[in-house]
Design a protein around this motif. Structure first.
Motif, PDB file in Angstrom:
ATOM      1  N   PHE A  47       0.874  -1.166   0.000  1.00 16.64           N
ATOM      2  CA  PHE A  47       0.000   0.000   0.000  1.00 16.64           C
ATOM      3  C   PHE A  47       0.917   1.224   0.000  1.00 16.64           C
ATOM      4  N   ASP A  48       1.101   1.764  -1.181  1.00 16.64           N
ATOM      5  CA  ASP A  48       2.107   2.805  -1.386  1.00 16.64           C
ATOM      6  C   ASP A  48       1.427   4.129  -1.737  1.00 16.64           C
ATOM      7  N   ARG A  49       2.053   5.196  -1.298  1.00 14.07           N
ATOM      8  CA  ARG A  49       1.452   6.514  -1.556  1.00 14.07           C
ATOM      9  C   ARG A  49       2.538   7.581  -1.598  1.00 14.07           C
ATOM     10  N   ILE A  50       2.446   8.446  -2.578  1.00 12.92           N
ATOM     11  CA  ILE A  50       3.303   9.622  -2.680  1.00 12.92           C
ATOM     12  C   ILE A  50       2.398  10.846  -2.682  1.00 12.92           C
ATOM     13  N   GLU A  51       2.749  11.816  -1.858  1.00 13.26           N
ATOM     14  CA  GLU A  51       2.027  13.091  -1.829  1.00 13.26           C
ATOM     15  C   GLU A  51       3.048  14.217  -1.974  1.00 13.26           C
ATOM     16  N   GLN A  52       2.887  14.977  -3.033  1.00 12.35           N
ATOM     17  CA  GLN A  52       3.828  16.069  -3.285  1.00 12.35           C
ATOM     18  C   GLN A  52       3.059  17.365  -3.504  1.00 12.35           C
ATOM     19  N   THR A  53       3.575  18.421  -2.888  1.00  7.50           N
ATOM     20  CA  THR A  53       3.019  19.768  -3.043  1.00  7.50           C
ATOM     21  C   THR A  53       4.143  20.691  -3.484  1.00  7.50           C
ATOM     22  N   ARG A  54       3.829  21.555  -4.447  1.00  6.02           N
ATOM     23  CA  ARG A  54       4.875  22.448  -4.949  1.00  6.02           C
ATOM     24  C   ARG A  54       4.264  23.780  -5.395  1.00  6.02           C
ATOM     25  N   LEU A  55       5.006  24.834  -5.128  1.00  4.50           N
ATOM     26  CA  LEU A  55       4.650  26.139  -5.665  1.00  4.50           C
ATOM     27  C   LEU A  55       5.183  26.225  -7.085  1.00  4.50           C
ATOM     28  N   VAL A  56       4.289  26.438  -8.064  1.00  3.21           N
ATOM     29  CA  VAL A  56       4.649  26.493  -9.478  1.00  3.21           C
ATOM     30  C   VAL A  56       4.528  27.925  -9.967  1.00  3.21           C
ATOM     31  N   GLN A  57       5.577  28.416 -10.593  1.00  6.25           N
ATOM     32  CA  GLN A  57       5.573  29.739 -11.210  1.00  6.25           C
ATOM     33  C   GLN A  57       5.947  29.594 -12.678  1.00  6.25           C
ATOM     34  N   LEU A  58       5.135  30.157 -13.547  1.00  7.90           N
ATOM     35  CA  LEU A  58       5.346  30.005 -14.983  1.00  7.90           C
ATOM     36  C   LEU A  58       6.611  30.730 -15.415  1.00  7.90           C
ATOM     37  N   VAL A  77       2.250  32.755 -20.905  1.00  4.94           N
ATOM     38  CA  VAL A  77       0.984  32.164 -21.341  1.00  4.94           C
ATOM     39  C   VAL A  77       1.156  30.660 -21.492  1.00  4.94           C
ATOM     40  N   GLN A  78       0.410  29.882 -20.703  1.00  6.65           N
ATOM     41  CA  GLN A  78       0.411  28.430 -20.789  1.00  6.65           C
ATOM     42  C   GLN A  78      -1.013  27.926 -20.633  1.00  6.65           C
ATOM     43  N   PRO A  79      -1.430  26.957 -21.474  1.00  4.27           N
ATOM     44  CA  PRO A  79      -2.789  26.434 -21.363  1.00  4.27           C
ATOM     45  C   PRO A  79      -2.935  25.474 -20.184  1.00  4.27           C
ATOM     46  N   ALA A  80      -4.096  25.478 -19.558  1.00  7.20           N
ATOM     47  CA  ALA A  80      -4.443  24.499 -18.526  1.00  7.20           C
ATOM     48  C   ALA A  80      -5.129  23.336 -19.233  1.00  7.20           C
ATOM     49  N   VAL A  81      -4.351  22.376 -19.683  1.00  4.36           N
ATOM     50  CA  VAL A  81      -4.848  21.330 -20.572  1.00  4.36           C
ATOM     51  C   VAL A  81      -5.545  20.239 -19.766  1.00  4.36           C
ATOM     52  N   VAL A 139      -9.251  25.756 -24.072  1.00  2.00           N
ATOM     53  CA  VAL A 139      -8.888  25.498 -22.676  1.00  2.00           C
ATOM     54  C   VAL A 139      -8.512  26.815 -22.017  1.00  2.00           C
ATOM     55  N   PRO A 140      -8.708  26.924 -20.708  1.00  2.00           N
ATOM     56  CA  PRO A 140      -8.332  28.160 -20.001  1.00  2.00           C
ATOM     57  C   PRO A 140      -6.817  28.257 -19.860  1.00  2.00           C
ATOM     58  N   LEU A 141      -6.353  29.422 -19.446  1.00  5.61           N
ATOM     59  CA  LEU A 141      -4.928  29.636 -19.233  1.00  5.61           C
ATOM     60  C   LEU A 141      -4.581  29.457 -17.756  1.00  5.61           C
ATOM     61  N   LEU A 142      -3.363  28.986 -17.524  1.00  9.90           N
ATOM     62  CA  LEU A 142      -2.883  28.810 -16.156  1.00  9.90           C
ATOM     63  C   LEU A 142      -2.563  30.161 -15.528  1.00  9.90           C
ATOM     64  N   PRO A 143      -2.791  30.287 -14.234  1.00  8.67           N
ATOM     65  CA  PRO A 143      -2.349  31.516 -13.557  1.00  8.67           C
ATOM     66  C   PRO A 143      -0.821  31.565 -13.502  1.00  8.67           C
ATOM     67  N   ALA A 144      -0.298  32.744 -13.302  1.00  3.18           N
ATOM     68  CA  ALA A 144       1.156  32.904 -13.290  1.00  3.18           C
ATOM     69  C   ALA A 144       1.804  32.170 -12.133  1.00  3.18           C
ATOM     70  N   LYS A 145       1.053  31.941 -11.050  1.00  3.89           N
ATOM     71  CA  LYS A 145       1.583  31.244  -9.878  1.00  3.89           C
ATOM     72  C   LYS A 145       0.454  30.467  -9.227  1.00  3.89           C
ATOM     73  N   TYR A 146       0.731  29.228  -8.839  1.00  5.14           N
ATOM     74  CA  TYR A 146      -0.301  28.418  -8.197  1.00  5.14           C
ATOM     75  C   TYR A 146       0.353  27.303  -7.381  1.00  5.14           C
ATOM     76  N   ILE A 147      -0.456  26.668  -6.544  1.00  3.83           N
ATOM     77  CA  ILE A 147      -0.014  25.528  -5.738  1.00  3.83           C
ATOM     78  C   ILE A 147      -0.506  24.248  -6.411  1.00  3.83           C
TER      79      ILE A 147
END
Length: 841
Positions: A334-345, A349-353, A363-371
């Motif tokens: 029973f295996d699990r990986i949980e990863q959280t990261r702050l992403v900055q473009l 302009v990048q699509p949220a595919v 498709v909408p566009l990604l915000p400049a910064k997100y979790i």
């Protein structure tokens, strides 16, 4: 000053301030299972032949045997430490926050490239007769591009040795040469682990070093004259990458209950061994919120495995010519990986595919910064069944010990797989999508084997031992599109040993040849679909726009022509036993030209983009990865070991071992490459129109020569064992294989076909950029000269119920400076030490 403090500490440690002298027996006797605990303690104090190094087996194939005394003296934290006892291996400090896979007979401890991981994937770990399978392991962060994940995951790379605790191990046999036919799904070698199955006192172990703490407790009890024996144990390990950093650590807990039951129904003898094991580990890493801007970043990987293994032996003591064994086991993780990261473009302009279907979509566009939050849920399940029959008989002057059996194994993953929000991905350039692991078919492997061990005793103490075997392997349930469908891959194996009298001893001349086969894993057989999200290269999109049109092209990356990896091995060995002198020298060669790797595939594709209610058509080249048999690994080397008798006057035995190893890694097939294809003409990238196919050697050559001189002192009267290892690394060398940067062919985006690359193409305004140029100095051999170290290990018995131990790696070192291109290179290392306390109650 540092060395003085260490020496003073060692002197204080070995002084017998609390030692208790125990009378030494004049003779040693074999201990039976019914021996009292008090007698066993006396035996432990008085035994003279304590072996604290690996021993070369007299078997027909090159095998290192490591007994419990040697492991206790080594003071390991995990199985990764035990590998350092093999010829050619070097002492490594525990680094338990990174995965540890095994690399047998590879120079410089192998390469970190995943393209050559078949060596570790093809090394089989067998514990109490049942293999540890990893074929259904898919625990990795999909397109995570994270060092946090890459240094910990072992997908398609074999067993993580950190997960194997060592305190319950009685004996380890590591087969480096040609394995017997009963061992399958293997290319590199076999690690056979036997755990304690006898009455033992309560034992507690507490170990601490600069980076880890380990606690162990275990006990073995017997009933009915030891017809029934139960062993149970519990182990906990906590390790850090840096003792001052509590934000990155590795924790392991193991629990084991093993029962051995003997019966005598009628005239038969029956022995049943069953083991229930639990292994859990937690790998985590997070940022310090006080010093990092991206304080949300964290990584947590947990692993929980439960296994139940059984072995049933049945034989007639009056009919010793036959014996049957049934081995069966089942495991679930029973295996699990949980990863959280702050992403900055990095681009505005990048699509949220989130398109899961082939075709166009706004498709909408990604915000400049997100979790971004990403979860990997894996539930691999494995089952194993092997009935085996063994026979003994004589024909003419030949004594036969034959075996035949069938193996069936099952691997399936019932996890949910990669789970994350498509509009908030860890990697916004990812070309993959979430996929449930339970949708992937199971892997069913069926194998059979026959083997005969023939012994011919001749006059004048001459004898010949011949082991000949054949193994067949098939994958069941494969689609008929696969090349492996309905195929049986045969592995013939042969080992021959000639034993000659030589003075008061025996001279052994041996050799062997064999083929070893490893079938693909689940992820290699059933890879993820590739989702190419294609945009218009000439249609502007500004940050003020709310969406953009993309075309999603879905590619099936399954390689139906994939075949098992096969390793062709041969070796010759000269050895001898003269009294207590033992010598072994082995020359070997291995060649595997069908290893698994991720290869680049190029294809042309035409797609539409909808802009302002109009359809615009574009054509471009697409590259994606596919698992192929495209890696070649060649191994060559000489291994040696000499072991002297213990010299009574100084209570010392000398062991000299070492190896010269040469390993060549290269591709076995021509490769598409865009690594240096960065040129742009106008607004068009060259790689969007043409990609070259290169028939070059994309790999490296590694070589090393090392010798270990080990002097171990055992003074039974005061319960002291000391070993000093002089580790002499004569040289290590690496060399990048020469690359001719001229392609042999190229693919054209207009027709998607391969075209030969001609002399005229070298002057073409576009195609000339497909020629890659290299600095010739990058292909030079880089050699590091001599390095010498002194490692020290000490065990001291305090009372009958306790002993303490310590180790120091690199207590002393000799690292002369050397020059490279006129630049002086200074080297330095730091000692690494630890201590432990063992209690026997």
């Amino acid at each position: 000053m540092r060395i003085n403090r260490l020496l003073y500490g060692l002197l204080w440690f070995v002084l017998p301030l609390t030692a208790q002298n125990v009378a030494v027996s004049d003779t040693l006797k074999q201990k039976s299972d019914s021996t009292s605990y008090a007698d066993s303690l006396t035996y432990r104090f008085t035994i003279q032949e304590v072996v604290v190094t690996a021993q070369e087996s007299t078997h027909k194939s090159s095998t290192s045997v490591i007994q419990k005394d040697a492991m206790e003296h080594l003071q390991p934290s995990s199985f990764a430490d035990i590998v350092s006892m093999l010829p050619g291996a070097t002492t490594q400090d525990p680094a338990l926050t990174s995965a540890k896979t095994i690399r047998l007979r590879e120079a410089n401890n192998g390469t970190a490239s995943s393209d050559y991981a078949t060596s570790s994937l093809g090394t089989s770990f067998v514990m109490d007769g049942a293999p540890l399978t990893t074929d259904a392991n898919m625990q990795y962060v999909q397109s995570g591009n994270s060092n946090q994940d890459s240094k910990r995951q072992t997908v398609n790379a074999g067993v993580d040795m950190r997960s194997i605790a060592t305190d319950d191990i009685e004996k380890v046999e590591i087969i480096r040469g040609i394995a017997g036919a009963e061992y399958g799904d293997v290319t590199g070698g076999v690690v056979h682990i036997e755990r304690t199955a006898r009455p033992t006192p309560w034992k507690a172990r507490f170990k601490a070093d600069g980076f880890s703490k380990l606690f162990y407790v275990g006990k073995g009890v017997g009933w009915n004259n030891n017809q029934t024996v139960l062993n149970a144990s519990l182990d906990y390990l906590n390790a850090k990458a840096d003792p001052t950093n509590s934000l990155e650590n590795y924790q392991r807990i193991t629990a084991s209950a093993r029962l051995q039951q003997r019966w005598n129904p009628g005239r038969y003898f029956v022995k049943w061994q069953t083991a229930l094991d639990y292994t859990g580990s937690i790998d985590n890493e997070k940022q310090d919120p006080d010093i990092h801007y991206n304080k949300e970043d964290s990584y947590l990987s947990s692993y929980h495995r439960v296994a139940w293994a059984n072995t049933l032996n049945w034989q007639d003591p009056d009919q010793e010519w036959w014996k049957t064994t049934l081995t069966a086991g089942v495991s679930a993780s029973f295996d699990r990986i949980e990863q959280t990261r702050l992403v900055q473009l990095t681009t505005p302009v990048q699509p949220a595919v989130d398109n899961m279907q082939e075709g166009n979509k706004d498709v909408p566009l990604l915000p400049a910064k997100y979790i971004a939050r990403h979860t990997v849920d894996g539930k691999p399940v494995g089952a194993y069944l092997r009935p085996k029959a063994e026979f003994r008989f004589d024909t003419w002057q030949l004594h036969h010990e034959s075996a035949a059996g069938i193996e069936w194994s099952y691997d399936k993953n019932f996890g949910q797989g990669q789970v994350y929000d498509l509009t908030r991905p860890l990697n916004y350039t990812s070309y993959l999508r979430p996929r449930a692991y339970y949708d992937i078919p199971a892997n069913n492997r069926l194998a059979w084997f026959v083997q005969d061990n023939i012994h011919w005793a001749m006059p004048l103490h001459f004898s010949i031992d011949l082991q000949v075997g054949l193994r067949g392997t098939s994958l069941l349930g494969l689609n008929s599109q696969y090349t492996m469908h309905g195929k049986c891959y045969l592995d013939p194996r042969l080992n021959l040993s000639l034993n000659l009298p030589a003075g008061n001893g025996t001279l052994h001349i041996a050799g062997g040849w064999g083929i070893h086969t490893k079938t693909p894993t689940l992820l290699q057989l059933y890879p993820n679909l590739i989702y190419e999200d294609l945009k218009a290269p000439d249609i502007p999109v500004s940050p003020t726009d709310t969406q953009m049109n993309i075309y999603t092209h879905i590619i099936n990356a399954t390689n139906y022509t994939l075949t098992p990896a096969r390793n062709y091995k041969w070796e010759v060995r000269l050895g001898g036993d003269w009294g207590q002198h033992h010598l072994s020298i082995t020359y070997f060669q291995e060649r595997m030209n069908s290893g698994f790797r991720s290869s680049t595939v190029a294809a042309a594709f035409t797609y539409p983009i909808i802009y302002q209610s109009a359809e615009h058509e574009y054509t471009r080249l697409i590259t994606y990865s596919m698992t192929t048999n495209g890696s070649e690994i060649r191994k060559q080397g000489v291994e040696w070991q000499y072991q002297s008798p213990r010299i009574p006057v100084i209570c010392t035995r000398f062991t000299v071992n070492g190896a010269w190893l040469r390993t060549r890694y290269q591709n076995a097939q021509a490769m598409f490459s865009t690594d240096r294809l960065t040129a742009v003409i106008g607004n068009t990238a060259i790689r969007d129109r043409y990609i070259g196919l290169y028939d070059w050697n994309d790999g490296s050559l590694r070589e090393n020569l090392n010798t270990n001189l080990i002097a171990d002192v055992h003074i039974a009267k005061i319960g002291l064992t000391v070993s000093a290892t002089f580790e002499l690394n004569w040289f290590t060398a690496t060399q990048t294989l020469f690359k001719n940067g001229i392609p042999v062919a190229y693919i054209d985006y207009q027709d998607g076909q391969l075209h030969p690359y001609t002399q005229a193409d070298q002057s073409d305004p576009w195609l000339q950029h497909l020629i890659f140029t290299y600095n010739q100095d990058s292909f030079r051999r880089q050699q590091v000269p001599f390095a010498g170290y002194l490692n020290l290990r000490v065990q001291k018995t305090i009372t009958r119920y306790a002993h303490v131990a310590l180790f120091v790696n690199r207590l002393l070192d000799y690292l002369p400076d050397y020059k490279v291109d006129g630049i002086t290179i200074h080297r330095n290392v730091s000692p690494y030490f630890g201590m432990e306390l063992n209690l026997h109650i």
